[in-house]
Design a protein around this motif. Structure first.
Motif, PDB file in Angstrom:
ATOM      1  N   ILE A  15     -17.770   6.064   1.961  1.00 24.92           N
ATOM      2  CA  ILE A  15     -18.049   4.631   2.041  1.00 24.92           C
ATOM      3  C   ILE A  15     -19.455   4.375   1.527  1.00 24.92           C
ATOM      4  O   ILE A  15     -20.391   5.086   1.879  1.00 24.92           O
ATOM      5  N   THR A  16     -19.587   3.395   0.664  1.00 28.49           N
ATOM      6  CA  THR A  16     -20.889   2.999   0.128  1.00 28.49           C
ATOM      7  C   THR A  16     -20.981   1.479   0.237  1.00 28.49           C
ATOM      8  O   THR A  16     -19.958   0.819   0.449  1.00 28.49           O
ATOM      9  N   PRO A  17     -22.165   0.922   0.065  1.00 27.95           N
ATOM     10  CA  PRO A  17     -22.258  -0.552   0.089  1.00 27.95           C
ATOM     11  C   PRO A  17     -21.321  -1.190  -0.937  1.00 27.95           C
ATOM     12  O   PRO A  17     -20.680  -2.196  -0.669  1.00 27.95           O
ATOM     13  N   THR A  18     -21.249  -0.570  -2.101  1.00 26.27           N
ATOM     14  CA  THR A  18     -20.395  -1.137  -3.147  1.00 26.27           C
ATOM     15  C   THR A  18     -18.924  -1.007  -2.785  1.00 26.27           C
ATOM     16  O   THR A  18     -18.149  -1.929  -3.025  1.00 26.27           O
ATOM     17  N   SER A  19     -18.549   0.122  -2.214  1.00 23.66           N
ATOM     18  CA  SER A  19     -17.133   0.272  -1.865  1.00 23.66           C
ATOM     19  C   SER A  19     -16.770  -0.647  -0.714  1.00 23.66           C
ATOM     20  O   SER A  19     -15.647  -1.125  -0.609  1.00 23.66           O
ATOM     21  N   MET A  20     -17.732  -0.929   0.156  1.00 24.85           N
ATOM     22  CA  MET A  20     -17.477  -1.918   1.217  1.00 24.85           C
ATOM     23  C   MET A  20     -17.212  -3.301   0.617  1.00 24.85           C
ATOM     24  O   MET A  20     -16.276  -3.990   0.986  1.00 24.85           O
ATOM     25  N   ALA A  21     -18.105  -3.678  -0.320  1.00 24.29           N
ATOM     26  CA  ALA A  21     -17.988  -5.011  -0.927  1.00 24.29           C
ATOM     27  C   ALA A  21     -16.696  -5.125  -1.722  1.00 24.29           C
ATOM     28  O   ALA A  21     -15.938  -6.088  -1.575  1.00 24.29           O
ATOM     29  N   ASN A  22     -16.444  -4.126  -2.538  1.00 18.72           N
ATOM     30  CA  ASN A  22     -15.225  -4.202  -3.345  1.00 18.72           C
ATOM     31  C   ASN A  22     -13.986  -3.970  -2.496  1.00 18.72           C
ATOM     32  O   ASN A  22     -12.909  -4.484  -2.798  1.00 18.72           O
ATOM     33  N   THR A  33     -17.001   4.364  -5.790  1.00 21.38           N
ATOM     34  CA  THR A  33     -18.302   4.907  -5.423  1.00 21.38           C
ATOM     35  C   THR A  33     -19.390   4.184  -6.192  1.00 21.38           C
ATOM     36  O   THR A  33     -19.257   3.929  -7.375  1.00 21.38           O
ATOM     37  N   ALA A  34     -20.433   3.838  -5.504  1.00 18.86           N
ATOM     38  CA  ALA A  34     -21.563   3.233  -6.199  1.00 18.86           C
ATOM     39  C   ALA A  34     -22.344   4.339  -6.853  1.00 18.86           C
ATOM     40  O   ALA A  34     -23.132   5.035  -6.231  1.00 18.86           O
ATOM     41  N   PRO A  82     -15.452 -15.506  -5.490  1.00 18.47           N
ATOM     42  CA  PRO A  82     -16.865 -15.223  -5.182  1.00 18.47           C
ATOM     43  C   PRO A  82     -17.055 -13.859  -4.503  1.00 18.47           C
ATOM     44  O   PRO A  82     -18.086 -13.219  -4.692  1.00 18.47           O
ATOM     45  N   LEU A  83     -16.045 -13.405  -3.741  1.00 22.11           N
ATOM     46  CA  LEU A  83     -16.166 -12.103  -3.077  1.00 22.11           C
ATOM     47  C   LEU A  83     -16.288 -10.977  -4.110  1.00 22.11           C
ATOM     48  O   LEU A  83     -16.893  -9.941  -3.845  1.00 22.11           O
ATOM     49  N   SER A  84     -15.714 -11.198  -5.299  1.00 19.14           N
ATOM     50  CA  SER A  84     -15.802 -10.175  -6.343  1.00 19.14           C
ATOM     51  C   SER A  84     -17.243 -10.017  -6.839  1.00 19.14           C
ATOM     52  O   SER A  84     -17.560  -9.068  -7.539  1.00 19.14           O
ATOM     53  N   LYS A  85     -18.113 -10.955  -6.460  1.00 21.17           N
ATOM     54  CA  LYS A  85     -19.514 -10.883  -6.896  1.00 21.17           C
ATOM     55  C   LYS A  85     -20.419 -10.263  -5.833  1.00 21.17           C
ATOM     56  O   LYS A  85     -21.611 -10.089  -6.034  1.00 21.17           O
ATOM     57  N   LEU A  86     -19.809  -9.918  -4.670  1.00 21.93           N
ATOM     58  CA  LEU A  86     -20.620  -9.387  -3.567  1.00 21.93           C
ATOM     59  C   LEU A  86     -21.229  -8.030  -3.913  1.00 21.93           C
ATOM     60  O   LEU A  86     -22.393  -7.758  -3.594  1.00 21.93           O
ATOM     61  N   ALA A  87     -20.451  -7.182  -4.573  1.00 22.65           N
ATOM     62  CA  ALA A  87     -20.961  -5.847  -4.900  1.00 22.65           C
ATOM     63  C   ALA A  87     -22.223  -5.943  -5.751  1.00 22.65           C
ATOM     64  O   ALA A  87     -23.197  -5.219  -5.526  1.00 22.65           O
ATOM     65  N   ALA A  88     -22.197  -6.847  -6.714  1.00 19.42           N
ATOM     66  CA  ALA A  88     -23.371  -7.022  -7.568  1.00 19.42           C
ATOM     67  C   ALA A  88     -24.562  -7.510  -6.746  1.00 19.42           C
ATOM     68  O   ALA A  88     -25.702  -7.091  -6.962  1.00 19.42           O
ATOM     69  N   ALA A  89     -24.279  -8.374  -5.778  1.00 13.14           N
ATOM     70  CA  ALA A  89     -25.356  -8.946  -4.977  1.00 13.14           C
ATOM     71  C   ALA A  89     -26.000  -7.904  -4.053  1.00 13.14           C
ATOM     72  O   ALA A  89     -27.159  -8.039  -3.690  1.00 13.14           O
ATOM     73  N   VAL A  90     -25.261  -6.871  -3.651  1.00 10.81           N
ATOM     74  CA  VAL A  90     -25.881  -5.866  -2.789  1.00 10.81           C
ATOM     75  C   VAL A  90     -26.494  -4.714  -3.579  1.00 10.81           C
ATOM     76  O   VAL A  90     -27.273  -3.943  -3.037  1.00 10.81           O
TER      77      VAL A  90
END
Lengths: 381, 420
Positions: A259-266, A10-11, A371-379
């Motif tokens: 579902i949150t933006p962060t949970s989507m990314a992670n 959860t974000a 790089p995908l592990s950095k997506l959550a930070a980017a959103v």
């Protein structure tokens, strides 16, 4: 896979302020200091009327009446379609109550006559208290992803039935053929499926993942019968029916996933982790060797989540999305080497993939997952 | 393993080298004479402390890369990488990123924004297992393999040094491609294994998508030193190894045998060196059943003192003709190889046991030299043909790298001379 985590991450920052406690009728005697009386919801087969569209934050009570001819259900939804509270199985002519602790913000009420589809929607506004800031682009991404997860489940059930029907008919060859396709939708949305801690152990556990005393059920149990034992008995037929039932449960609950933006990314990254730990080694589908089909499903699911978040991520970190586009492209191109028809999910049997080629696949997965592990930070920036 | 550095002159007195300037870093590093303990001294010798205890930092910048003439640390993590990107600019950017990370880690700092305290939703830049540990004399040494110069890759074909040869297969080699070759290498040496492993792990992570680890090797128990005053270490066969290795303070020998000169061709390599890495598996169990006499005959030295045949002391001048014609020391000696010398900084390794229960152990051989054609190759040809030791060892991995000169300052980066 057994879930490593118990729920989708959860974000905290983005969602904590909005988290509402889902309530039920038995909470109706709770303090009702915020709400000035209850809100009437009148549902018919073609309408969904509210006595008011804005109300104060706090303990909110809905008095629902189904004046239609179909069984209906009523949802209070976040803007990203996540469920705040729901009331199901309201028969024609019946009255029900729905209560929830609601914080300030925008919401929707949905009535679903026949308990199908997106329902008939009304926007509602909750005022007072501290309203959380929301990014509409991210709400859209989450809503779209929720829709995708539901579609995947909806499309999967019939494919699973082809598989389980073949098992029940004792048709070994037809069952083998239908095995991998029956898993695709699940593989695409696995982090969502795994967020329901009780479904995954019943459907997708491998033999070595069993806890002491746990009965082995699900896809991999049937996979072993079909490929290793080469036979279908009454046990397998019963297990097929159980798989239908467990996956129907998944289909029904997908919409309630947190579902949150962060949970989507992670979650996208976790799909690649599934590949890196289970598929690259050939452990996942060790009897059927259909690992590459699952692999592709994981990558497609990750890519879907990424594409939905990309508009926001690209604004915050353009270099990252450029790199991710490149690495998704590279991995997909590499996977295409293992199928003759790019529209089919009929991939090379994984036991025919050499050590050197597995290393190449592993390198490509790492090249994308890092790089995908950095997506959550980017959103969340 | 190859005792190739038998100096023809007697070992010099310890007092001479207490305060010699070392490498190109302009930093005085010396070996404290007392008790043979290696020491690192910054700017002077009066407050020398044993290196392993000091946990000191070895300067990253300098005319030569650290990790060659640097006093050999206790532990190793060596990694060979395949370059997976075809994009030259991406590779150059990686080398810059690597250099920055390496410089930070050599100082005992974390990579990027650190191991904690950043965004909760994202993995930290640094993996964190070296937090709280001292720099532990970490050195990171970078090299480039022949395959990077291949046609149609990065346009480097014309820059391949002649001395960067393709090493031939020697008789008795059983080379595993999965433990051989590589486009790039990084040698991480430190007194703390966790510091060395942390360094490679973080560089590998930074490199994902651009490079992929092809193979790597952990090492412990240095098998040769570049500080001859210190006690000579022993290899897994129980013999002293590296009695007369090239001394890291002997600038004359380094210039003659280790550093590439300005007139050697390939300007971008001036001040660099060539590295040969060999994974040498030992047949430990059969060696352990071999009589002491045969063991000593195989090497040409005695097991206790390390003295050459017929002599009393380890550092006594060997009389080669007293040794058996197949003795390892005799065959590897500079006198048997037109004066060829190489600087060794190999490590023992054991990767547990193999499927047959045999110790998977041996020597991870690392040798630096000015020209492989005059260093490793002639020596190894002689050894592969005749060495009595061959009955007990097998070369199972092999790689060669051109190791560029040092990173001069903060604006410089690994491989700038090659790509710049």
């Amino acid at each position: 896979m057994r879930p490593v985590r118990t729920s989708v991450v959860t974000a905290a920052a983005a969602v904590a302020a909005l988290t509402a406690v889902t309530g039920c009728a038995d909470k109706s005697d709770a303090k009702a200091d915020g709400a000035a009386g209850s809100i009437k919801v009148t549902a018919t087969d073609s309408s969904c009327e509210l006595s008011k569209n804005d109300f104060p934050a706090g303990h909110v009570k809905f008095d629902i009446e189904n004046k239609g001819s179909k069984v209906t259900e009523v949802y209070l939804l976040f803007p990203d379609d996540r469920i705040v509270a729901e009331r199901e199985n309201i028969g024609p002519g019946l009255k029900q109550q729905l209560t929830a602790e609601v914080k300030a913000g925008s919401y929707e009420i949905a009535c679903k006559p026949g308990m199908k589809g997106d329902g008939i929607r009304q926007k509602v506004t909750v005022t007072g208290g501290t309203a959380a800031k929301r990014n509409p682009a991210l709400d859209t991404a989450v809503a779209e992803y929720r829709k995708y997860a539901q579609e995947q489940a909806d499309e999967t059930l019939p494919k699973v039935k082809v598989f389980t029907d073949a098992v029940r008919a004792g048709d070994l060859e037809a069952a083998k053929k239908a095995f991998a396709p029956s898993r695709l939708g699940w593989e695409r949305t696995e982090p969502v499926a795994e967020s329901f801690g009780d479904i995954d152990p019943k459907t997708d556990t491998r033999e070595d993942g069993l806890e002491k005393g746990q009965k082995w059920t699900g896809w991999h149990r049937l996979e072993k019968s079909l490929w290793a034992d080469g036979k279908i008995g009454q046990d397998e037929k019963d297990l097929a029916t159980e798989l239908d039932k467990d996956l129907a449960d998944w289909q029904k609950r997908v919409g309630t996933a947190e579902i949150t933006p962060t949970s989507m990314a992670n979650g996208a990254k976790e799909l690649l982790d599934e590949v890196a730990t289970g598929k690259i080694t050939g452990e996942e589908d060790r009897y059927s060797h259909t690992d590459l089909s699952d692999f592709k499903g994981n990558v497609e699911g990750a890519q879907k989540a990424y594409e939905l978040l990309k508009p926001v991520a690209a604004k915050n970190d353009a270099a990252l999305t450029t790199e991710l586009d490149k690495q998704f492209g590279g991995l997909n191109t590499l996977l295409d080497k293992y199928r003759t028809d790019k529209t089919s999910y009929d991939f090379t049997s994984y036991d025919k993939v050499s050590e050197g080629d597995r290393k190449q696949l592993s390198d490509a997965v790492n090249a994308l997952a890092e790089p995908l592990s950095k997506l959550a930070a980017a959103v969340t920036k | 393993m190859s005792d190739t550095t038998e100096a023809t002159e007697p070992a010099r007195s310890p007092s001479r080298r207490a305060l010699l300037g070392w490498g190109g870093a302009g930093l005085a590093l010396g070996a404290a004479a007392a008790g043979g303990t290696v020491a690192v001294v910054k700017g002077g010798g009066s407050d020398a402390v044993p290196a392993a205890e000091s946990g000191a930092a070895v300067p990253f910048h300098g005319a030569h890369q650290a990790g060659i003439a640097t006093a050999v640390q206790d532990r190793l993590h060596f990694a060979a990488f395949d370059v997976t990107t075809k994009d030259r600019a991406a590779l150059v950017q990686l080398l810059k990123d690597w250099t920055a990370a390496a410089a930070a880690m050599a100082e005992g700092k974390t990579v990027g924004e650190g191991a904690y305290g950043g965004l909760a939703e994202a993995p930290p830049d640094d993996t964190g297992e070296a937090l709280g540990l001292k720099p532990s004399r970490l050195t990171l040494t970078f090299g480039v393999g022949p395959s990077l110069f291949a046609k149609d890759r990065f346009g480097l074909e014309s820059k391949r040094p002649e001395a960067l040869v393709d090493i031939e297969q020697f008789p008795g080699d059983n080379l595993d491609p999965a433990r051989s070759g590589g486009d790039l290498c990084v040698q991480a040496c430190a007194d703390d294994p966790q510091v060395a492993v942390h360094a490679i792990r973080n560089l590998a992570r930074i490199g994902m998508g651009k490079v992929a680890i092809r193979w790597s090797q952990l090492g412990f128990g240095k098998t040769s030193s570049t500080t001859p005053d210190a006690q000579t270490p022993r290899n897994m066969m129980g013999f002293k190894d590296g009695t007369r290795n090239v001394d890291g303070t002997d600038t004359k020998a380094l210039d003659e045998h280790v550093w590439v000169g300005a007139k050697d061709g390939s300007d971008w390599m001036t001040g660099g060196s060539y590295l040969v890495a060999r994974r040498i598996r030992m047949h430990i169990e059969t060696w352990d059943r071999t009589s002491l006499q045969e063991q000593e005959d195989v090497f040409g030295r005695d097991k206790g003192e390390g003295a050459p045949v017929g002599k009393a002391k380890e550092r006594d001048e060997p009389f080669l003709k007293a040794m058996k014609p197949t003795a390892h020391v005799r065959l590897a000696h500079p006198d048997s190889n037109d004066g060829a010398r190489i600087l060794r900084r190999g490590y023992s390794f054991t990767d547990g046991t193999d499927g047959l229960g045999r110790l998977d152990a041996g020597l991870f051989f690392l040798a630096y030299q000015r020209d492989v054609r005059k260093g490793f190759l002639p020596i190894q040809r002689a050894l592969a043909r005749q060495d009595a030791l061959n009955e007990y060892i097998q070369h199972v991995g092999s790689a060669i790298f051109a190791v560029p000169p040092g990173v001069r300052d903060k604006g410089d980066w690994w491989g700038r001379g090659l790509f710049g």
